[in-house]
Design an enzyme around this catalytic site. Structure first.
Site, mmCIF file in Angstrom:
data_model
loop_
_atom_site.group_PDB
_atom_site.id
_atom_site.type_symbol
_atom_site.label_atom_id
_atom_site.label_comp_id
_atom_site.label_asym_id
_atom_site.label_seq_id
_atom_site.Cartn_x
_atom_site.Cartn_y
_atom_site.Cartn_z
ATOM 1 N N ASP A 244 36.478 33.686 39.110
ATOM 2 C CA ASP A 244 35.254 34.552 39.272
ATOM 3 C C ASP A 244 34.531 34.763 37.738
ATOM 4 O OD1 ASP A 244 33.431 36.713 39.986
ATOM 5 O OD2 ASP A 244 34.585 38.213 39.439
ATOM 6 N N SER A 245 33.640 35.281 37.680
ATOM 7 C CA SER A 245 32.660 35.389 36.363
ATOM 8 C C SER A 245 33.478 36.193 35.493
ATOM 9 C CB SER A 245 31.424 35.406 36.565
ATOM 10 O OG SER A 245 31.299 36.766 37.185
ATOM 11 N N TYR B 10 27.216 35.666 35.116
ATOM 12 C CA TYR B 10 26.588 34.548 35.708
ATOM 13 C C TYR B 10 25.082 34.610 35.969
ATOM 14 C CZ TYR B 10 30.919 31.928 36.097
ATOM 15 O OH TYR B 10 32.158 30.997 35.775
ATOM 16 N N GLU C 160 33.209 46.251 35.474
ATOM 17 C CA GLU C 160 33.959 45.643 34.445
ATOM 18 C C GLU C 160 34.314 46.758 33.401
ATOM 19 O OE1 GLU C 160 34.682 42.121 33.162
ATOM 20 O OE2 GLU C 160 34.391 41.448 35.387
ATOM 21 N N CYS D 154 32.940 34.761 43.826
ATOM 22 C CA CYS D 154 31.843 35.242 43.061
ATOM 23 C C CYS D 154 30.686 34.780 43.904
ATOM 24 C CB CYS D 154 31.623 34.609 41.720
ATOM 25 S SG CYS D 154 30.270 34.792 40.863
ATOM 26 N N ASN D 155 29.788 35.575 44.488
ATOM 27 C CA ASN D 155 28.700 35.281 45.294
ATOM 28 C C ASN D 155 27.664 34.558 44.345
ATOM 29 O OD1 ASN D 155 28.428 37.239 48.017
ATOM 30 N ND2 ASN D 155 29.761 38.178 46.537
ATOM 31 N N THR D 156 27.474 34.862 43.341
ATOM 32 C CA THR D 156 26.408 34.178 42.382
ATOM 33 C C THR D 156 26.688 32.919 42.215
ATOM 34 O OG1 THR D 156 25.818 36.108 41.189
ATOM 35 C CG2 THR D 156 25.094 34.240 40.185
ATOM 36 N N CYS E 151 28.590 41.301 45.934
ATOM 37 C CA CYS E 151 29.042 40.884 44.687
ATOM 38 C C CYS E 151 30.526 41.430 44.505
ATOM 39 C CB CYS E 151 28.406 41.619 43.467
ATOM 40 S SG CYS E 151 29.311 41.549 41.920
ATOM 41 N N THR E 152 31.487 40.687 44.032
ATOM 42 C CA THR E 152 32.976 41.009 44.320
ATOM 43 C C THR E 152 33.323 42.090 43.388
ATOM 44 O OG1 THR E 152 33.566 39.182 42.998
ATOM 45 C CG2 THR E 152 33.835 38.849 45.409
ATOM 46 N N HIS E 153 32.675 42.349 42.318
ATOM 47 C CA HIS E 153 32.856 43.616 41.683
ATOM 48 C C HIS E 153 32.656 44.808 42.162
ATOM 49 C CE1 HIS E 153 32.335 40.429 38.254
ATOM 50 N NE2 HIS E 153 33.060 41.767 37.414
#
Length: 274
Positions: free
Chosen positions: A23-24, A55, A165, A87-89, A201-203
């Site tokens: 992931d980013s 990203y 984050e 990560c979707n992006t 978004c995985t966040h």
């Protein structure tokens, strides 16, 4: 409100190769946790490309080249059985070049539009994601293919991943930012309200408790992580590589890992690499 589903753990075995989860930042830990539930003995290598976060600020061609180059280094270093792009992006951009260049399986993460369209009771759903994911043709094609009968709100939340984050690193967050970012998800069309918000978004799953506090009414926050974990098991054909060494978390920035994040990593059986 969250969708719940019991999963049956898969026992390990095989040649001991790890699964690489990428992931980013640290949002992909939501996916890793789901993988851990299905594969409790599996060795995992989690890579947070936090040096390049977020990203969504990158130009598409530069981001694609960056991820393909970095993935080549990671595959050479860890020889994984499979890679999960959590990560979707990234997934909506780089899965084709990654699959063309490398022979190992890649499991991507894309907005869960299809299950949302199948499960909605009101026919009004929202897709909450980064600006880059919302802008992708891939996302719009998902809607055209699977949600033509639904009213779909596409909501870009450029600040939400950074809030997640900060939360996971033990830093203070502003709840009003969360309220502002998710507000466009909540609409009423012909007397029917949004009832499902796709977390693109995985966040975002780490913010569900906070989002519930500021949401104007209850909704299902559709977290794709369990489906991604099941897809990984399917891709590996149930032949889950057994443990051979410790599961680790790597951060491309090399910055110190704060105590709260260290505790989160340990909960998922990860040791932060020095």
């Amino acid at each position: 409100m969250r969708l719940e589903r019991r999963e049956t753990p898969v026992s390990g075995g095989g040649e001991g190769k790890p699964v690489l989860v990428f992931d980013s930042g640290i949002g992909g830990l939501s996916v890793l946790s789901a993988i851990r539930k299905l594969m409790p003995t599996q060795r995992l290598v989690y890579v947070a490309d936090d040096a390049a976060f977020p990203y969504g600020n990158w130009k598409e061609d530069e981001l694609s080249a960056h991820i393909v180059r970095l993935m080549g280094e990671l595959i050479a270093a860890h020889d994984p059985a499979a890679v999960v792009i959590a990560c979707n992006t990234a997934s909506t951009l780089v899965l084709p070049p990654l699959r063309a260049k490398f022979s190992i399986p890649f499991v991507g993460t894309v907005p869960a539009v299809k299950p949302a369209a199948e499960q909605t009771k009101t026919g009004v759903i929202a897709v909450l994601a980064t600006s880059a994911t919302i802008a992708r043709d891939y996302t719009r094609k998902l809607i055209e293919s699977f949600a033509q009968s639904a009213k779909v709100q596409l909501v870009a939340a450029p600040r939400l991943a950074t809030v997640a984050e900060d939360l996971l690193r033990g830093q203070p967050i502003d709840r009003e930012v969360i309220r502002d970012e998710i507000a466009p998800c909540f609409v009423e069309i012909d007397g029917k309200r949004t009832d499902i918000v796709v977390l693109g978004c995985t966040h975002y799953p780490f913010l569900i408790d906070e989002m519930n506090i500021v949401a104007p009414w209850p909704v299902i926050w559709l977290d794709p992580a369990p489906a991604i974990a099941r897809r990984l098991v399917s891709v590996l054909d149930g032949k889950i590589p057994g443990p051979d060494g410790k599961s680790v978390a790597l951060f491309t920035s090399g910055r110190p890992v704060p105590p709260r994040l260290q505790a989160l990593l340990k909960n998922d059986g990860l040791n932060a690499a020095p």
